[in-house]
Design a protein around this motif. Structure first.
Motif, PDB file in Angstrom:
ATOM      1  N   GLY A   9     -29.787-141.639 -27.120  1.00 42.09           N
ATOM      2  CA  GLY A   9     -29.857-143.010 -27.034  1.00 42.09           C
ATOM      3  C   GLY A   9     -29.293-144.247 -26.161  1.00 42.09           C
ATOM      4  N   TYR A  10     -28.430-143.748 -25.447  1.00 43.01           N
ATOM      5  CA  TYR A  10     -27.770-144.598 -24.501  1.00 43.01           C
ATOM      6  C   TYR A  10     -28.277-143.950 -23.107  1.00 43.01           C
ATOM      7  N   GLY A  11     -29.286-143.463 -23.028  1.00 44.06           N
ATOM      8  CA  GLY A  11     -30.030-143.084 -21.562  1.00 44.06           C
ATOM      9  C   GLY A  11     -29.513-141.959 -20.982  1.00 44.06           C
ATOM     10  N   LEU A  12     -28.727-141.046 -21.671  1.00 44.53           N
ATOM     11  CA  LEU A  12     -28.062-139.680 -21.267  1.00 44.53           C
ATOM     12  C   LEU A  12     -29.160-138.761 -21.285  1.00 44.53           C
ATOM     13  N   LYS A  13     -29.271-137.913 -19.967  1.00 43.76           N
ATOM     14  CA  LYS A  13     -30.297-137.059 -20.133  1.00 43.76           C
ATOM     15  C   LYS A  13     -29.703-135.572 -19.820  1.00 43.76           C
ATOM     16  N   ARG A  14     -30.260-134.608 -20.164  1.00 44.60           N
ATOM     17  CA  ARG A  14     -29.816-133.266 -19.983  1.00 44.60           C
ATOM     18  C   ARG A  14     -29.232-133.168 -18.272  1.00 44.60           C
ATOM     19  N   ALA A  15     -30.156-133.732 -17.509  1.00 45.95           N
ATOM     20  CA  ALA A  15     -29.667-133.712 -16.000  1.00 45.95           C
ATOM     21  C   ALA A  15     -28.419-134.140 -15.604  1.00 45.95           C
ATOM     22  N   ASP A  16     -28.082-135.233 -16.627  1.00 50.78           N
ATOM     23  CA  ASP A  16     -26.547-135.910 -16.140  1.00 50.78           C
ATOM     24  C   ASP A  16     -25.430-134.824 -16.651  1.00 50.78           C
ATOM     25  N   THR A  17     -25.717-133.729 -17.209  1.00 52.23           N
ATOM     26  CA  THR A  17     -24.864-133.018 -18.029  1.00 52.23           C
ATOM     27  C   THR A  17     -23.502-132.616 -16.758  1.00 52.23           C
ATOM     28  N   ASP A  18     -24.303-131.934 -15.652  1.00 52.11           N
ATOM     29  CA  ASP A  18     -23.434-131.275 -14.580  1.00 52.11           C
ATOM     30  C   ASP A  18     -22.190-132.472 -14.059  1.00 52.11           C
ATOM     31  N   GLU A  19     -23.011-133.499 -13.929  1.00 53.94           N
ATOM     32  CA  GLU A  19     -21.890-134.850 -13.250  1.00 53.94           C
ATOM     33  C   GLU A  19     -20.751-134.980 -14.493  1.00 53.94           C
ATOM     34  N   ILE A  20     -21.488-135.088 -15.699  1.00 52.88           N
ATOM     35  CA  ILE A  20     -20.325-135.696 -16.744  1.00 52.88           C
ATOM     36  C   ILE A  20     -19.319-134.588 -16.801  1.00 52.88           C
ATOM     37  N   VAL A  21     -19.644-133.171 -16.925  1.00 53.42           N
ATOM     38  CA  VAL A  21     -18.647-131.896 -16.996  1.00 53.42           C
ATOM     39  C   VAL A  21     -17.707-131.905 -15.777  1.00 53.42           C
ATOM     40  N   ALA A  22     -18.401-132.121 -14.601  1.00 49.79           N
ATOM     41  CA  ALA A  22     -17.345-132.348 -13.322  1.00 49.79           C
ATOM     42  C   ALA A  22     -16.561-133.361 -13.542  1.00 49.79           C
TER      43      ALA A  22
ATOM     44  N   ASN B 130      -6.616-130.198 -24.337  1.00 50.99           N
ATOM     45  CA  ASN B 130      -7.678-129.440 -25.353  1.00 50.99           C
ATOM     46  C   ASN B 130      -6.780-128.003 -25.770  1.00 50.99           C
ATOM     47  N   PRO B 131      -7.102-127.738 -26.954  1.00 49.99           N
ATOM     48  CA  PRO B 131      -6.364-126.398 -27.324  1.00 49.99           C
ATOM     49  C   PRO B 131      -6.460-125.161 -26.502  1.00 49.99           C
ATOM     50  N   ILE B 132      -7.676-125.200 -25.792  1.00 50.50           N
ATOM     51  CA  ILE B 132      -8.073-123.997 -24.932  1.00 50.50           C
ATOM     52  C   ILE B 132      -8.871-124.522 -23.670  1.00 50.50           C
ATOM     53  N   VAL B 133      -8.742-123.946 -22.473  1.00 46.73           N
ATOM     54  CA  VAL B 133      -9.554-124.212 -21.348  1.00 46.73           C
ATOM     55  C   VAL B 133     -11.116-124.033 -21.697  1.00 46.73           C
ATOM     56  N   LEU B 134     -11.918-125.031 -21.559  1.00 43.72           N
ATOM     57  CA  LEU B 134     -13.190-124.576 -21.913  1.00 43.72           C
ATOM     58  C   LEU B 134     -13.951-124.443 -20.654  1.00 43.72           C
ATOM     59  N   THR B 135     -14.914-123.680 -20.806  1.00 42.11           N
ATOM     60  CA  THR B 135     -15.767-123.347 -19.232  1.00 42.11           C
ATOM     61  C   THR B 135     -16.809-124.470 -19.125  1.00 42.11           C
ATOM     62  N   ALA B 136     -17.120-124.599 -17.787  1.00 41.40           N
ATOM     63  CA  ALA B 136     -18.292-125.596 -17.743  1.00 41.40           C
ATOM     64  C   ALA B 136     -19.631-125.358 -18.552  1.00 41.40           C
ATOM     65  N   GLU B 137     -19.827-124.374 -19.077  1.00 44.13           N
ATOM     66  CA  GLU B 137     -21.021-123.963 -19.713  1.00 44.13           C
ATOM     67  C   GLU B 137     -20.864-124.279 -21.029  1.00 44.13           C
ATOM     68  N   GLU B 138     -19.489-123.926 -21.627  1.00 46.10           N
ATOM     69  CA  GLU B 138     -19.295-124.636 -22.799  1.00 46.10           C
ATOM     70  C   GLU B 138     -19.040-126.160 -23.066  1.00 46.10           C
ATOM     71  N   LEU B 139     -18.723-126.723 -21.983  1.00 52.03           N
ATOM     72  CA  LEU B 139     -18.624-128.082 -22.132  1.00 52.03           C
ATOM     73  C   LEU B 139     -19.852-128.769 -22.168  1.00 52.03           C
ATOM     74  N   ALA B 140     -20.811-128.154 -21.170  1.00 50.26           N
ATOM     75  CA  ALA B 140     -22.290-128.511 -21.014  1.00 50.26           C
ATOM     76  C   ALA B 140     -22.913-128.201 -22.458  1.00 50.26           C
ATOM     77  N   GLY B 141     -22.849-127.169 -23.092  1.00 48.44           N
ATOM     78  CA  GLY B 141     -23.360-126.842 -24.092  1.00 48.44           C
ATOM     79  C   GLY B 141     -22.995-127.859 -25.378  1.00 48.44           C
ATOM     80  N   ALA B 142     -21.801-128.315 -25.370  1.00 50.76           N
ATOM     81  CA  ALA B 142     -21.412-129.418 -26.535  1.00 50.76           C
ATOM     82  C   ALA B 142     -22.149-130.748 -26.156  1.00 50.76           C
ATOM     83  N   VAL B 143     -22.025-131.033 -24.808  1.00 52.72           N
ATOM     84  CA  VAL B 143     -22.817-132.435 -24.498  1.00 52.72           C
ATOM     85  C   VAL B 143     -24.517-132.249 -24.985  1.00 52.72           C
ATOM     86  N   GLU B 144     -24.960-131.112 -24.481  1.00 57.42           N
ATOM     87  CA  GLU B 144     -26.293-131.239 -24.465  1.00 57.42           C
ATOM     88  C   GLU B 144     -26.770-131.004 -26.301  1.00 57.42           C
ATOM     89  N   SER B 145     -25.819-130.704 -27.065  1.00 55.22           N
ATOM     90  CA  SER B 145     -26.086-130.489 -28.724  1.00 55.22           C
ATOM     91  C   SER B 145     -25.941-131.974 -28.974  1.00 55.22           C
TER      92      SER B 145
END
Ligand SMILES: [Zn+2]
Length: 384
Positions: free
Chosen positions: A343-356, A367-382
């Motif tokens: 709803g704010y214009g965020l797209k799947r393609a932006d996930t990598d930049e956000i996670v980096a 954060n209680p555990i170091v999340l991998t880039a994949e785990e963070l990307a998964g949370a954003v995409e969800s």
């Protein structure tokens, strides 16, 4: 065990305490810079209280989230008008602007000199001008935190001016000021407050003082956020949410946050999206990612028991497991009509930049555990 705890010099809480603002300001100075939101007219009663107490005022309107120029303009006005204290009345943006202006009134140079990464990262060396923080939303806890979040539009980044000198002289919390908040703002700021209670509670730097604040804050937010959203005039619910917000601010300032805020920082810098709504959209998905990562890689982590305690506080069910807490939060986010990040214009393609970018965020370190880039990307995409 080792910990420190610092907060505003004085916390004054209660309905109609704003009526004392003039007298309190008079103890701290003669001429106030009054930072307000877009509608400066809403500060009219406060200006009356200042006038009655013999405190002069220059108003400074903060429109939207503050950037570095907002701070520069505020300091310039304060110096031109001979202000010797700052009073901020508004949401987190106004209070953050007020804190940064007060800090720069007491220190030389440009605000950018004191910002990390994009500036020189100098330490704020001298005390700020006295600052009275009067929140009109129940969410950010900015009235008791030691940082001001500022945008740098040219860098597409949000940065923090951070120093113990930024802690307000007085946090004046009057729940009646939050009564007229529209439901959408009650929802986004209230869910920010809830996030700011859950993240410090499960984070790596939690301590017994922040634990006590988080437990009480989570309990109050759980029982009252829905009610405050449904019926804005519910005085008890508004009071609970102001306590929750205040305690969340105290907890985050002394224990830290986690991946929700680690991701919300870069998202807020890249897109025009309210901080609270971004945190709300991410919260259930980050909780789920943390739980799954903890179970997979650190099954002995004390954070798992803390997630269970969160579930029990939220649901009021002493037998609830971690998943029930996540589901409870997910349902609340849906019920309060929090939009997905798309709803704010965020797209799947932006996930990598956000996670980096999020990997550099200071909140991520707690954060209680170091999340991998994949785990963070998964949370954003969800959360899209
Ligand atoms: Zn927040």
């Amino acid at each position: 065990m080792q910990f420190q705890f610092a907060t505003a010099t004085r916390v004054i809480f209660g309905p109609r305490t704003v009526n004392d603002a003039g007298r309190l300001a008079r103890e701290l100075g003669r001429h106030a810079l009054v930072a307000t939101g877009r509608d400066a007219g809403r500060a009219a009663p406060l200006l009356g209280f200042l006038r009655e107490a013999g405190v002069g005022a220059a108003t400074f309107s903060v429109c939207g989230e503050p950037d570095l120029d907002t701070v520069r303009r505020g300091v310039e006005l304060a110096r031109r008008e001979g202000c010797d204290l700052v009073v901020g009345i508004g949401g987190g943006s106004v209070l953050d602007a007020g804190k940064a202006i007060a800090a720069m009134m007491g220190n030389e140079g440009d605000v950018l000199d004191y910002i990390e990464i994009i500036g020189r990262g100098r330490a704020v060396a001298k005390p700020a001008a006295p600052f009275i923080a009067i929140p009109t939303t129940a969410g950010t806890g900015s009235e008791v935190t030691r940082n001001a979040v500022l945008a740098s539009p040219e860098h597409r980044l949000k940065v923090s001016l951070r120093s113990p000198f930024l802690l307000p002289s007085i946090a004046l919390v009057d729940p009646e000021l939050t009564r007229n908040l529209p439901p959408a703002l009650t929802a986004s700021t209230g869910l920010d407050a809830l996030t700011q209670l859950i993240e410090p509670y499960v984070c790596l730097r939690a301590n017994p003082m922040t634990d006590a604040l988080c437990e009480e804050g989570i309990r109050r937010a759980a029982r009252s956020l829905r009610a405050a959203w449904r019926e804005g005039g519910d005085a008890e619910a508004r009071e609970d949410m102001c306590v929750a917000s205040l305690f969340g601010g105290m907890a985050l300032a002394n224990a830290g946050l986690g991946a929700v805020h680690g991701l919300a920082g870069p998202i807020g810098g890249m897109f025009s999206a309210p901080h609270g709504a971004v945190c709300a959209a991410l919260l259930p998905h980050v909780m789920r990612a943390n739980l799954s990562a903890l179970r997979g890689r650190q099954p002995g982590s004390p954070a798992l028991a803390r997630y269970q305690a969160v579930a029990r506080l939220l649901t009021g069910n002493s037998g609830a497991g971690c998943e029930e807490g996540v589901e409870w939060v997910g349902r609340l986010v849906g019920e309060l009509q929090i939009p997905g990040l798309e709803g704010y214009g965020l797209k799947r393609a932006d996930t990598d930049e956000i996670v980096a970018k999020a990997a550099q965020a200071s909140s991520m370190k707690a954060n209680p555990i170091v999340l991998t880039a994949e785990e963070l990307a998964g949370a954003v995409e969800s959360a899209l």
